[in-house]
Design an enzyme around this catalytic site. Sequence first.
Site, PDB file in Angstrom:
ATOM      1  N   ASP A 214       0.835  -1.208   0.000  1.00  0.00           N
ATOM      2  CA  ASP A 214       0.000   0.000   0.000  1.00  0.00           C
ATOM      3  C   ASP A 214       0.867   1.255   0.000  1.00  0.00           C
ATOM      4  O   ASP A 214       0.527   2.251  -0.632  1.00  0.00           O
ATOM      5  CB  ASP A 214      -0.900   0.043   1.242  1.00  0.00           C
ATOM      6  CG  ASP A 214      -2.180  -0.759   1.052  1.00  0.00           C
ATOM      7  OD1 ASP A 214      -2.249  -1.548   0.091  1.00  0.00           O
ATOM      8  OD2 ASP A 214      -3.108  -0.594   1.871  1.00  0.00           O
ATOM      9  N   ASP A 220       8.403   3.497   8.266  1.00  0.00           N
ATOM     10  CA  ASP A 220       7.850   3.337   9.622  1.00  0.00           C
ATOM     11  C   ASP A 220       7.314   1.930   9.900  1.00  0.00           C
ATOM     12  O   ASP A 220       6.862   1.663  11.015  1.00  0.00           O
ATOM     13  CB  ASP A 220       6.831   4.436   9.980  1.00  0.00           C
ATOM     14  CG  ASP A 220       5.520   4.349   9.242  1.00  0.00           C
ATOM     15  OD1 ASP A 220       5.410   3.550   8.303  1.00  0.00           O
ATOM     16  OD2 ASP A 220       4.583   5.104   9.607  1.00  0.00           O
ATOM     17  N   CYS A 360       1.118   4.866  11.756  1.00  0.00           N
ATOM     18  CA  CYS A 360       0.502   5.429  10.530  1.00  0.00           C
ATOM     19  C   CYS A 360      -0.764   6.222  10.813  1.00  0.00           C
ATOM     20  O   CYS A 360      -1.185   7.028   9.983  1.00  0.00           O
ATOM     21  CB  CYS A 360       0.138   4.318   9.562  1.00  0.00           C
ATOM     22  SG  CYS A 360       1.437   3.148   9.216  1.00  0.00           S
TER      23      CYS A 360
HETATM   24  O1  KQY Z   1       0.708   2.780   6.439  1.00  0.00           O
HETATM   25  C1  KQY Z   1       0.393   3.870   6.122  1.00  0.00           C
HETATM   26  N1  KQY Z   1       1.133   4.878   6.454  1.00  0.00           N
HETATM   27  C2  KQY Z   1      -0.800   4.154   5.342  1.00  0.00           C
HETATM   28  C3  KQY Z   1      -1.381   2.991   4.712  1.00  0.00           C
HETATM   29  C4  KQY Z   1      -2.501   3.383   3.810  1.00  0.00           C
HETATM   30  C5  KQY Z   1      -3.292   2.247   3.404  1.00  0.00           C
HETATM   31  C6  KQY Z   1      -4.505   2.617   2.664  1.00  0.00           C
HETATM   32  N2  KQY Z   1      -5.256   1.476   2.339  1.00  0.00           N
END
Ligand code: KQY
Length: 373
Positions: A214, A220, A360
């Site tokens: 993704d 991170d 996240c």
């Molecule tokens: O891991 C992230 N920083 C964001 C992941 C976004 C996934 C959207 N389906």
Amino acid sequence: MEMKGTPAAHGYRMPAEWEPHSQCWMGWPERPDNWRNNAVHAQKVFAEVATAISKFEPVTVCANAAQWENARSQLPHNIRVTEMSMNDSWFRDTGPTIVVTSNATVPRVAGIDWNFNSWGGVDDGCYKDWSLDLLVAQKILAIERLPRFPQSLILEGGSIHVDGEGTCLTTEECLLNKNRNPHLSKVQIEDELKAYLGVKKIMWLPRGLYCDDDTNGHIDNMCCFAKPGVVLLSWTDDETDPQYERSVEAFSVLSNTTDAKGRKLEIIKLHVPGPLYMTDEEAAGVIQDGEAKPRLPGTRLAASYVNFYIANGGIITPQFGDKKWDDEAVCVLSQVFPNHEVVAVEGAREIVLGGGNIHCITQQQPAIPSAAP
Ligand code: KQY
């Protein structure tokens, strides 16, 4: 207020995550084409994360208008809930990167508003319309009356970590991906990071976590600083796991480099859980409507204990239901952060099903530093 020039030119730097925060920002999940069963499970875990963080620092949770009452009802009253439009709830990536300075001639706290393309644009990204996400950073800065540095570089906060002493850690897999800033060379991207984060040295890992598709390998999920000169690295002892090759490669790069202060790094291994896979039932709960990247049964989850959040005195860490490695992660983090209380969030699998984890979905707002004498 819009700032002219670059943050570094005014003396700003991005502080390390362990430096004091004035608060933490989070979004509220709802989109049914990313979060299963209309996000009911994800909302419960987001509320647990927010509650855990709120024991250490103030938390603001932003929710779309139709979700404000629901969010309010699920969150304790010490958490501020405010209405904000968004396409999804990954505030690490859509929120501002907040920088600080002791230079008394400018406001001591300001925010960088990066450009964003849903982790790769219409063809490669996670959803097709990110117009509301593009405004999240600006809105947070406006609420806090913080000056804003607009930045045209496409960059998500989860793709960078800093030690607060001049070093930035990132991955080539993400920042050099042609789906972000194809017109810029590695050196040009380094120059932007230096000018905006106030860092002197960029440490590049070739790749992020296996199957972190993704985000195209955000740092991170793979590696973070625990203090200056010390990093935590996602690891596996299983040589048959494709993660092994990535972890060994990163270990080698980290062993053969020095940070901005010329220090060799101490590398602490944090073993990944699993491997874990999305079940048929979990995938069936997601509405696959063509607007968002499909969530397919059997997909290996990008699960990593490196994706924790450092609050003022607390480490908020994911747990995945894999007792051996869950316990090990808590043990390692407790040793690495002896002055923090490690808080384990049991249901973090629900967040990883959506594509990320605790780091996240959080965005720290650093505290105001004292002015230089
Ligand atoms: O891991 C992230 N920083 C964001 C992941 C976004 C996934 C959207 N389906």
